[in-house]
Scaffold this active site. Structure first.
Site, short mmCIF file in Angstrom:
data_model
loop_
_atom_site.label_atom_id
_atom_site.label_comp_id
_atom_site.label_asym_id
_atom_site.label_seq_id
_atom_site.Cartn_x
_atom_site.Cartn_y
_atom_site.Cartn_z
N ASP A 86 0.85 -1.21 0.00
CA ASP A 86 0.00 0.00 0.00
C ASP A 86 0.88 1.24 0.00
OD1 ASP A 86 -2.15 -1.69 0.21
OD2 ASP A 86 -2.20 -1.57 2.40
N1 URA Z 1 -1.16 -6.04 3.89
C1 URA Z 1 -1.68 -4.80 3.85
O1 URA Z 1 -2.75 -4.55 4.40
N2 URA Z 1 -1.02 -3.83 3.19
C2 URA Z 1 0.20 -4.04 2.60
O2 URA Z 1 0.78 -3.11 2.04
C3 URA Z 1 0.74 -5.33 2.66
C4 URA Z 1 0.04 -6.32 3.31
#
Ligand code: URA
Length: 238
Positions: A106
């Protein structure tokens, strides 16, 4: 052993269009294993090849495998919309090679991100059948309870999943700190599991993929390095 013409080699390494690479060669800007070569038609052995372009050495690589210490505030998507893309953190040469992130973090997640131009490698690493554990450090908005840890380990039902998803490891590392190891790589998985288990993820960091530890790579946030064979071997399923 494989021989290619010098203009093709330069293009394959991301130096630019074929036309531009030919001009570089004819201008005497390219040395092959230390000797300037000004004809682009020369067939060159790629095994062990070291190019010098504009006085900078470049080892020939059929494919590149890169580890990036992703900072917060960068998107992994190909067409980023709200934040700059992670690929802007790499030299432009890699854009020409059409590298892409292997899976996604993310925009606000930090940590280890793999990037490559090797299609089968990207595909294999991203396959749901490949059970490579990924290690995350999460900060939670609410204190970590035993019940939360137990829920994460026994399985959390997400609304669009047919069955509960369980963390391989979920350990309390502080009042609001968890270390979580997941085998799957579902969309926003850590955040959604923590939310469904009654807490909220405030920050998230990925510290390892399989046996490849970000801390062993000596990178600061925003820095990248090539991964060599022995490091790639650490990405094999457990
Ligand atoms: N899980 C998440 O919620 N976000 C990420 O970036 C990676 C794993």
């Amino acid at each position: 052993m494989s021989k290619l013409s010098l203009d093709r080699i330069l293009q394959s390494q991301g130096f630019g269009t074929r036309k531009y690479c030919r001009a570089l060669i004819e201008d005497g800007e390219v040395a092959v294993n230390g000797t300037i070569v000004d004809s682009y038609k020369s067939a060159i052995e790629t095994d062990g090849l070291v190019l010098t372009v504009f006085d900078e050495e470049w080892r020939y690589r059929e494919h590149v495998y890169i580890a990036l210490y992703k900072p917060a505030g960068y998107e992994c998507s190909r067409k980023p919309s709200h934040h700059p893309g992670v690929l802007t953190l790499l030299p432009e040469q890699f854009t020409w090679r059409e590298v892409q992130p292997v899976g996604r973090l993310d925009h606000d997640t930090t940590g280890l991100l793999l990037i490559s131009d090797d299609g089968p490698f990207i595909h294999a690493q991203s396959s749901p059948k490949r059970h490579v554990p990924k290690v995350y450090q999460a900060t939670t908005a609410e204190p970590v309870t035993e019940a939360l840890v137990a829920h994460m380990l026994s399985g959390v039902q997400l609304h669009d999943e047919p069955a509960p998803l369980a963390a391989l490891v979920c350990e309390r590392r502080g009042d609001n700190q968890l270390e979580i190891v997941l085998e799957q790589g579902k969309y926003h998985q850590v955040k959604r599991m923590l939310a469904a288990a009654g807490n909220h993820c405030s920050t998230l960091h990925r510290s390892a993929i399989g046996g490849l530890q970000l801390a062993d790579l000596g990178l600061n946030e925003g820095e990248w390095c090539f991964l060599e064979e022995e490091q790639l071997a650490l990405l094999a399923p457990a």
